[in-house]
Motif scaffolding. Structure first.
Motif, mmCIF file in Angstrom:
data_model
loop_
_atom_site.group_PDB
_atom_site.id
_atom_site.type_symbol
_atom_site.label_atom_id
_atom_site.label_comp_id
_atom_site.label_asym_id
_atom_site.label_seq_id
_atom_site.Cartn_x
_atom_site.Cartn_y
_atom_site.Cartn_z
ATOM 1 N N ASN A 125 47.230 48.677 27.533
ATOM 2 C CA ASN A 125 46.099 47.763 27.754
ATOM 3 C C ASN A 125 46.324 46.905 28.997
ATOM 4 O O ASN A 125 45.853 45.769 29.066
ATOM 5 N N PHE A 126 47.049 47.449 29.953
ATOM 6 C CA PHE A 126 47.461 46.684 31.133
ATOM 7 C C PHE A 126 46.262 46.119 31.895
ATOM 8 O O PHE A 126 46.281 44.977 32.357
ATOM 9 N N LEU A 127 45.201 46.911 32.043
ATOM 10 C CA LEU A 127 44.021 46.466 32.783
ATOM 11 C C LEU A 127 42.982 45.799 31.886
ATOM 12 O O LEU A 127 41.952 45.346 32.375
ATOM 13 N N ASP A 128 43.244 45.735 30.588
ATOM 14 C CA ASP A 128 42.321 45.079 29.644
ATOM 15 C C ASP A 128 42.855 43.694 29.319
ATOM 16 O O ASP A 128 43.353 43.437 28.225
ATOM 17 N N PHE A 129 42.733 42.790 30.262
ATOM 18 C CA PHE A 129 43.261 41.445 30.059
ATOM 19 C C PHE A 129 42.411 40.642 29.083
ATOM 20 O O PHE A 129 42.912 39.729 28.432
ATOM 21 N N GLY A 130 41.137 40.964 28.984
ATOM 22 C CA GLY A 130 40.267 40.274 28.034
ATOM 23 C C GLY A 130 39.160 39.493 28.710
ATOM 24 O O GLY A 130 39.428 38.611 29.523
ATOM 25 N N PHE A 131 37.914 39.829 28.361
ATOM 26 C CA PHE A 131 36.763 39.175 28.981
ATOM 27 C C PHE A 131 36.660 37.702 28.591
ATOM 28 O O PHE A 131 36.547 36.817 29.446
ATOM 29 N N GLU A 132 36.701 37.411 27.277
ATOM 30 C CA GLU A 132 36.509 36.032 26.820
ATOM 31 C C GLU A 132 37.585 35.113 27.372
ATOM 32 O O GLU A 132 37.318 33.959 27.722
ATOM 33 N N ARG A 133 38.778 35.608 27.440
ATOM 34 C CA ARG A 133 39.920 34.819 27.897
ATOM 35 C C ARG A 133 39.727 34.302 29.319
ATOM 36 O O ARG A 133 40.140 33.198 29.654
ATOM 37 N N VAL A 134 39.087 35.101 30.151
ATOM 38 C CA VAL A 134 38.892 34.727 31.545
ATOM 39 C C VAL A 134 37.551 34.028 31.751
ATOM 40 O O VAL A 134 37.458 33.062 32.520
ATOM 41 N N PHE A 135 36.537 34.476 31.046
ATOM 42 C CA PHE A 135 35.178 33.983 31.273
ATOM 43 C C PHE A 135 35.058 32.472 31.044
ATOM 44 O O PHE A 135 34.282 31.793 31.730
ATOM 45 N N VAL A 136 35.819 31.936 30.079
ATOM 46 C CA VAL A 136 35.698 30.509 29.766
ATOM 47 C C VAL A 136 36.358 29.624 30.826
ATOM 48 O O VAL A 136 36.112 28.407 30.860
ATOM 49 N N PHE A 137 37.199 30.209 31.676
ATOM 50 C CA PHE A 137 37.912 29.413 32.676
ATOM 51 C C PHE A 137 37.426 29.643 34.109
ATOM 52 O O PHE A 137 37.570 28.766 34.956
ATOM 53 N N VAL A 138 36.890 30.821 34.376
ATOM 54 C CA VAL A 138 36.527 31.154 35.754
ATOM 55 C C VAL A 138 35.227 30.469 36.155
ATOM 56 O O VAL A 138 34.265 30.431 35.387
ATOM 57 N N GLU B 119 34.965 44.173 47.434
ATOM 58 C CA GLU B 119 34.971 43.245 46.297
ATOM 59 C C GLU B 119 35.690 43.853 45.102
ATOM 60 O O GLU B 119 36.457 43.176 44.409
ATOM 61 N N PHE B 120 35.460 45.147 44.858
ATOM 62 C CA PHE B 120 36.134 45.802 43.735
ATOM 63 C C PHE B 120 37.639 45.830 43.957
ATOM 64 O O PHE B 120 38.418 45.592 43.026
ATOM 65 N N LEU B 121 38.086 46.137 45.166
ATOM 66 C CA LEU B 121 39.518 46.197 45.447
ATOM 67 C C LEU B 121 40.166 44.829 45.259
ATOM 68 O O LEU B 121 41.296 44.730 44.762
ATOM 69 N N ARG B 122 39.462 43.766 45.630
ATOM 70 C CA ARG B 122 39.989 42.413 45.427
ATOM 71 C C ARG B 122 40.127 42.110 43.940
ATOM 72 O O ARG B 122 41.153 41.577 43.489
ATOM 73 N N ILE B 123 39.108 42.477 43.177
ATOM 74 C CA ILE B 123 39.128 42.203 41.741
ATOM 75 C C ILE B 123 40.173 43.072 41.043
ATOM 76 O O ILE B 123 40.857 42.610 40.117
ATOM 77 N N LEU B 124 40.342 44.307 41.488
ATOM 78 C CA LEU B 124 41.389 45.159 40.928
ATOM 79 C C LEU B 124 42.762 44.549 41.198
ATOM 80 O O LEU B 124 43.640 44.553 40.318
ATOM 81 N N GLY B 125 42.956 44.010 42.396
ATOM 82 C CA GLY B 125 44.221 43.346 42.717
ATOM 83 C C GLY B 125 44.457 42.138 41.819
ATOM 84 O O GLY B 125 45.584 41.918 41.349
ATOM 85 N N ASN B 126 43.405 41.348 41.559
ATOM 86 C CA ASN B 126 43.532 40.211 40.637
ATOM 87 C C ASN B 126 43.950 40.677 39.248
ATOM 88 O O ASN B 126 44.832 40.082 38.607
ATOM 89 N N THR B 127 43.317 41.750 38.772
ATOM 90 C CA THR B 127 43.613 42.257 37.438
ATOM 91 C C THR B 127 45.049 42.731 37.333
ATOM 92 O O THR B 127 45.739 42.457 36.346
ATOM 93 N N VAL B 128 45.516 43.453 38.350
ATOM 94 C CA VAL B 128 46.889 43.964 38.342
ATOM 95 C C VAL B 128 47.897 42.819 38.382
ATOM 96 O O VAL B 128 48.884 42.805 37.626
ATOM 97 N N LEU B 129 47.668 41.824 39.236
ATOM 98 C CA LEU B 129 48.594 40.693 39.345
ATOM 99 C C LEU B 129 48.647 39.885 38.052
ATOM 100 O O LEU B 129 49.736 39.552 37.558
ATOM 101 N N ILE B 130 47.484 39.575 37.482
ATOM 102 C CA ILE B 130 47.455 38.816 36.226
ATOM 103 C C ILE B 130 48.092 39.632 35.105
ATOM 104 O O ILE B 130 48.812 39.096 34.253
ATOM 105 N N GLY B 131 47.842 40.951 35.098
ATOM 106 C CA GLY B 131 48.466 41.813 34.101
ATOM 107 C C GLY B 131 49.984 41.819 34.226
ATOM 108 O O GLY B 131 50.705 41.817 33.224
#
Length: 309
Positions: free
Chosen positions: A237-250, A76-88
């Protein structure tokens, strides 16, 4: 005594006496960074412990690198890390150039009142919270009442549930970020453009250079150091995409491609109370950011001569 003959301590005390008012004015900023930036670094020790909130740092047992091993072996962590890298990456490639382009376009507006109005319009979304931005976008993308789906229906096309399909979530996250923050990002570039010597443009016009040539040959080279600095700060800040920015949409329907490290840390760390594990993730993010800044700065110094240090 000559300044060169003084010891480092003597020179330091001499500067403190000489510039005491400047140091006094900067004191609130220094205290802020010490209290809120440096002291919290001591909490990084939790990443190497099985932290217990009741026993504290001194009473919690040590776990070594167990939490870091768990990170890289947990699917699960590897999947989420991949999401973060792609969105970044999407954000870096698509969102970073937009403030530069807007600043260049605004710089070409000659009527002062039009320029001020346009600046105000592009700045305004920055002052809205992500909760408000999320509400606006959810309304626009609604499958029943959203304006986009109403336009699609007008042309005989079926409505699309944008937030109910994981194939759209990354585009929504990056697109809303561009709309919200690109106008604010132009401030730095407009300030850099204000420093361009007008005589350079005048000489270029005499030589027959078009506006496009002037932009390519004069404007961009002059603001290139500013672009370099902003780019290095961005990749830090490549891996710091922002919590609020994603939380309201996910949501449960799109989190497979929209869930990032920040939302994962919130869910696992605060809700499930796995403090040591999420501290290890946070430390990993910080180390990656530091390495990216160092690498980017080294490459920038070799290619353009500009860098953060």
């Amino acid at each position: 005594m000559n300044l060169k003959e003084q010891s480092p301590l003597q020179r330091c005390m001499s500067n403190l006496r000489k510039y005491k008012m400047l140091y006094f004015i900067s004191l609130p900023g220094i205290i802020y960074f010490i209290v809120f930036k440096y002291l919290p670094l001591l909490g990084s020790v939790m990443a190497f412990q099985n932290y217990n909130i009741f026993k504290g740092f001194s009473g919690s047992p040590w776990a070594g690198l167990d939490h870091f091993k768990r990170m890289f072996t947990y699917p699960e962590f590897l999947r989420i890390l991949g999401n973060t890298v792609l969105i970044g990456l999407y954000d870096l490639l698509l969102a970073f150039p937009v403030p530069i382009i807007i600043a260049l376009l605004l710089n070409e507006v000659r009527k002062g009142i039009y320029k001020r109005v346009l600046q105000t319009v592009v700045y305004l979304p920055h002052f809205l919270s992500w909760v408000i931005i999320g509400g606006i976008m959810i309304g626009i993308l609604s499958p029943t009442t959203g304006i986009i789906n109403q336009i699609l229906n007008t042309f005989g096309l079926k409505s699309i549930y944008f937030l109910g399909e994981d194939s759209y979530i990354r585009s929504i996250l990056v697109g809303t970020g561009i709309w919200k923050d690109s106008g604010w990002g132009t401030i730095v570039y407009l300030a850099a453009l204000a420093s361009v010597n007008p005589e350079l443009y005048e000489a270029a016009r005499i030589d027959g250079a078009s506006r496009w040539k002037q932009t390519i040959k004069i404007t961009i080279p002059v603001i290139l150091p500013t672009i370099t600095i902003m780019f290095l700060l961005h990749i830090g800040n490549f891996l710091d995409f922002g919590f609020e920015r994603v939380f309201v949409f996910v949501n449960a329907l799109n989190e497979s491609k929209g869930d990032i490290l920040d939302t994962y840390i919130y869910r696992v760390g605060l809700i499930d109370q796995q403090y040591s594990y999420t501290t290890a993730i946070g430390l990993f993010k910080s180390v990656v950011g530091l390495l990216l800044i160092m690498l980017g700065n080294t490459l920038s110094k070799k290619t353009s001569g500009e860098g953060l240090y």
